[in-house]
Write an enzyme that holds these catalytic residues in place. Structure first.
Site, PDB file in Angstrom:
ATOM      1  N   ALA A  35      -0.292   2.549   9.854  1.00  0.00           N
ATOM      2  CA  ALA A  35      -2.024   2.543   9.259  1.00  0.00           C
ATOM      3  C   ALA A  35      -2.084   1.220   8.492  1.00  0.00           C
ATOM      4  CB  ALA A  35      -1.977   3.709   8.531  1.00  0.00           C
ATOM      5  N   ASP A  36      -3.454   0.881   8.366  1.00  0.00           N
ATOM      6  CA  ASP A  36      -3.842  -0.323   7.393  1.00  0.00           C
ATOM      7  C   ASP A  36      -4.507   0.160   6.360  1.00  0.00           C
ATOM      8  OD1 ASP A  36      -6.558   0.067   8.510  1.00  0.00           O
ATOM      9  OD2 ASP A  36      -6.336  -1.882   9.654  1.00  0.00           O
ATOM     10  N   SER A  37      -4.822  -0.507   5.300  1.00  0.00           N
ATOM     11  CA  SER A  37      -5.440  -0.096   4.320  1.00  0.00           C
ATOM     12  C   SER A  37      -6.966   0.766   4.363  1.00  0.00           C
ATOM     13  CB  SER A  37      -5.778  -1.109   3.089  1.00  0.00           C
ATOM     14  OG  SER A  37      -6.757  -2.150   3.793  1.00  0.00           O
ATOM     15  N   LEU A  38      -7.527   0.491   5.535  1.00  0.00           N
ATOM     16  CA  LEU A  38      -8.664   1.072   5.899  1.00  0.00           C
ATOM     17  C   LEU A  38      -8.733   2.248   6.769  1.00  0.00           C
ATOM     18  CD1 LEU A  38     -11.182  -1.690   7.231  1.00  0.00           C
ATOM     19  CD2 LEU A  38     -10.967  -0.654   5.235  1.00  0.00           C
ATOM     20  N   ASP A  39      -7.366   2.367   7.551  1.00  0.00           N
ATOM     21  CA  ASP A  39      -6.986   3.726   8.029  1.00  0.00           C
ATOM     22  C   ASP A  39      -6.670   4.791   7.101  1.00  0.00           C
ATOM     23  OD1 ASP A  39      -7.058   2.990  10.911  1.00  0.00           O
ATOM     24  OD2 ASP A  39      -5.098   1.744  10.427  1.00  0.00           O
TER      25      ASP A  39
END
Lengths: 79, 427
Positions: A35-39
């Site tokens: 995941a990234d921060s937006l995920d």
């Protein structure tokens, strides 16, 4: 495993497109599940929606693993 | 050497990608186009029965092998929801083009010399619509964190650069229906100017949604008389034409500085001769009398290319199946004069509809394939020309012709015009 844990797992699988077997309690959304921060923002929104809870931003920032999410939601639900 | 102000740097096309209502894939789209197939049908993306226009050119679903769209073959499922459909379609065409070119930057210098300029006319309209519903229902805090990056027009360029590590200029043209030509033309100039050696350039559009169709309906721009006979709806220059037919899709080319392409032995589809731009300064949706803006754009493209009407063999017209078709015809006749009877001019929008921001890019690719194969693609449904012309408009069937130089026109709302010239490559 609790109903909450099951449901959390299902949401994580759905949103991050990962294999169910990888979604262990200690799995980190960012380090282990891609995941990234937006995920993670979206994931927290999905938890809020699914469990009808409010997860304030400072609490959301501390939810890094699958277990963190389950614990937080169980605590909210018990309160 | 071609054109003016190019520092001697020639720009060639080494990769092509198309997603169109005829097929996913440049070669299959082209094959079906010259077989005079139509990609127009009744709208299925939403129920259009409340609207006066009910036909469009939708990208066919189906297996990749058969020219259908299977999105998961191109974009990982978990990433799909982070992008509006226009980004999906743009990425599919861009990936095709990059793979076709065989260009793989292998070091930091190569990565920094490779840029992207893929635009769109409208961008993530359906995403904006759905986001608005979320906010309107009092759930603004539930708006996805991917709402903005899903709708932004430059995000095809962004996603493509991330996927391949292209660290050069990252840009996106937004000029309504002239987007595709502006993107390719401006990207070619970035190469000529030395800002990049390779540019992935083009346009994408996916506006076949209730908001898009209703909006163009209100502007009285769409065909409404052929809802029961969709393949007849797009009929450029025909006396029974009554508006354009919306299409969706994407066209992307890999532009490359010639010496760079030569060094790596790349296949070359053709050369960017040059391009020209103009503004109407007249009306937000209607062209000026005689389409003098189009005339000036064509003239500027010829000057930039160092060619005259006598050099041009084929014109891919903007020809949207609206009243403006005859104004463009006026401008082309005036430009070509006596040469008019020698050239072929067709509107491929008759087969795929109007792909708005993708149109110019897809049509530039058709010009390259017309040059390669010596075939002028047809204008479907040109049963009764509204007016006669000395220019052969390739009615109904493709024509075999020797084509060395082709010109493609694109004009957009706001009075923006762009013409691009594609040439057979000669070392």
């Amino acid at each position: 495993m609790s109903d909450i844990a099951d449901k959390v797992k299902k949401i994580v699988v759905e949103h991050l497109g990962v294999e169910e077997s990888k979604v262990t309690p200690d799995a980190s959304f960012i380090d282990d599940l891609g995941a990234d921060s937006l995920d993670t923002v979206e994931l927290v929104m999905a938890f809020e929606e699914a469990f009808s809870v409010e997860i304030p931003e400072d609490a959301a920032e501390k939810i890094a693993t699958v277990k963190d999410a389950i614990d937080y939601i169980e605590k909210q639900k018990a309160a | 050497m071609s054109g003016t102000g190019t520092n001697g740097r020639r720009v060639v096309v080494t990769g092509i990608g198309v997603v169109s209502p005829l097929a996913v894939g440049a070669e299959l789209t082209w094959k079906r186009l010259i077989e005079a197939q139509s990609g127009i049908g009744r709208i299925t993306h939403f129920d259009p029965s409340e609207l006066p226009a009910q036909v469009a050119g939708e990208v066919p679903e189906g297996s990749t092998a058969e020219g259908g769209l299977t999105l998961s073959d191109w974009v990982p499922i978990k990433d799909q929801k982070k992008m509006d459909r226009f980004i999906h379609l743009g990425l599919v065409a861009a990936i095709q083009a990059v793979e076709d070119s065989g260009w793989k930057p292998e070091n930091e210098e190569d990565r920094c010399a490779t840029g992207v300029m893929i635009g769109s006319g409208i961008g993530g309209l359906q995403t904006i619509y759905e986001g608005s519903l979320t906010v309107a229902s009092g759930r603004a805090r539930r708006l996805s964190p991917f709402f903005i990056p899903s709708a932004l027009i430059n995000l095809i360029s962004g996603h493509l650069s991330i996927r391949y590590g292209f660290k050069g200029p990252n840009h996106a043209a937004v000029t309504a229906c002239a987007t595709g030509v502006h993107a390719i033309g401006d990207a070619a100039r970035l190469i000529q100017y030395g800002d990049a050696d390779v540019m992935i350039a083009g346009g994408a559009e996916a506006a076949i949604c209730a908001l898009g169709i209703a909006g163009f309906c209100s502007a009285r721009a769409l065909s409404t008389s052929f809802n029961d006979d969709p393949t007849k709806a797009s009929r450029p220059w025909d006396r029974d034409r009554d508006g354009f037919v919306m299409g969706e899709g994407a066209g992307v080319v890999v532009l490359e500085e010639y010496e760079h392409a030569k060094r790596r032995g790349a296949k070359i589809y053709g050369e960017i001769g040059g391009y020209g731009l103009s503004g109407d300064a007249h009306h937000i949706t209607a062209p000026a009398e005689g389409h003098e803006g189009a005339f000036r754009a064509m003239k500027a493209a010829m000057r930039n290319s160092g060619v005259t009407p006598a050099d041009i063999d084929y014109v891919n017209a903007h020809g949207t199946s609206t009243m403006a078709d005859d104004l463009e015809l006026d401008a082309v006749e005036r430009m070509f004069g006596a040469e008019g009877k020698r050239i072929a001019m067709s509107s491929t929008k008759s087969a795929i509809g109007h792909l708005l921001g993708a149109a110019g890019a897809v049509e530039a690719i058709f010009c390259l394939l017309a040059i390669r194969d010596g075939i002028a693609p047809p204008t479907l449904n040109l049963d009764n020309p509204a007016r006669e012309s000395v220019i052969d408009r390739v009615a109904h069937e493709a024509q075999q012709r020797k084509i060395n130089v082709a010109l493609s026109n694109s004009f957009g709302f706001g009075g923006t015009n762009a013409s691009i010239i594609l040439k057979r490559f000669e070392a």
